[in-house]
Design an enzyme around this catalytic site. Sequence first.
Site, PDB file in Angstrom:
ATOM      1  N   VAL A   1       0.832  -1.201   0.000  1.00  0.00           N
ATOM      2  CA  VAL A   1       0.000   0.000   0.000  1.00  0.00           C
ATOM      3  C   VAL A   1       0.870   1.256   0.000  1.00  0.00           C
ATOM      4  O   VAL A   1       0.566   2.234  -0.686  1.00  0.00           O
ATOM      5  CB  VAL A   1      -0.987  -0.002   1.189  1.00  0.00           C
ATOM      6  CG1 VAL A   1      -1.789   1.288   1.233  1.00  0.00           C
ATOM      7  CG2 VAL A   1      -1.931  -1.195   1.081  1.00  0.00           C
ATOM      8  N   CYS A   2       1.969   1.233   0.729  1.00  0.00           N
ATOM      9  CA  CYS A   2       2.874   2.396   0.761  1.00  0.00           C
ATOM     10  C   CYS A   2       3.495   2.624  -0.612  1.00  0.00           C
ATOM     11  O   CYS A   2       3.594   3.765  -1.075  1.00  0.00           O
ATOM     12  CB  CYS A   2       3.964   2.203   1.807  1.00  0.00           C
ATOM     13  SG  CYS A   2       3.337   2.052   3.493  1.00  0.00           S
ATOM     14  N   ALA A   3       3.900   1.543  -1.255  1.00  0.00           N
ATOM     15  CA  ALA A   3       4.465   1.652  -2.599  1.00  0.00           C
ATOM     16  C   ALA A   3       3.418   2.198  -3.564  1.00  0.00           C
ATOM     17  O   ALA A   3       3.705   3.079  -4.389  1.00  0.00           O
ATOM     18  CB  ALA A   3       4.979   0.287  -3.063  1.00  0.00           C
TER      19      ALA A   3
END
Length: 165
Positions: free
Chosen positions: A59-61
């Site tokens: 999700v961060c990527a």
Amino acid sequence: MSTVTFDGNPIELSGEFPKAGDTAPAFTLTSSGLEEVTLDNWAGKRKILNIIPSIDTGVCATSTRKFNEKAGSLDNTVVLVVSADLPFAASRFCGAEGLKNVETLSTFRNYSFQQDYGVALQGGPLAGLCARAVVVLDETNKVIHSQLVSEIHDEPDYDAALKAL
């Protein structure tokens, strides 16, 4: 003190999360070049702070890629991706992905950012990292949008952040 969830389990945060109308707290963070930078480095620019637990998660990527794509062409705007990741990891990710419209910043030398922005995870498996959040600042560092994502596995509301600009 706020609370978010990780896999549905509540995790307390320390600090106070900024809200629209607040003046953004000053900060010092570490750049991908291992230099200390402050909020003043982007004086006169609009800023999207994409605050994430770690660039090494899906999700961060994804949020880093999406803000790179969606905000990269906006005038007088910079996207700052803030995490506790070492600058080497964040820089490697952006290089491998060809991301040129974001700047990665690390809290690893300056934990006070997490406290000052109310995103310091106090428990659970991610303790010591940042909660997922987006804070949008105008040219004078006034908060014009903020979202503390309630479930860490969820993506932020990109459209709301961009609309605030």
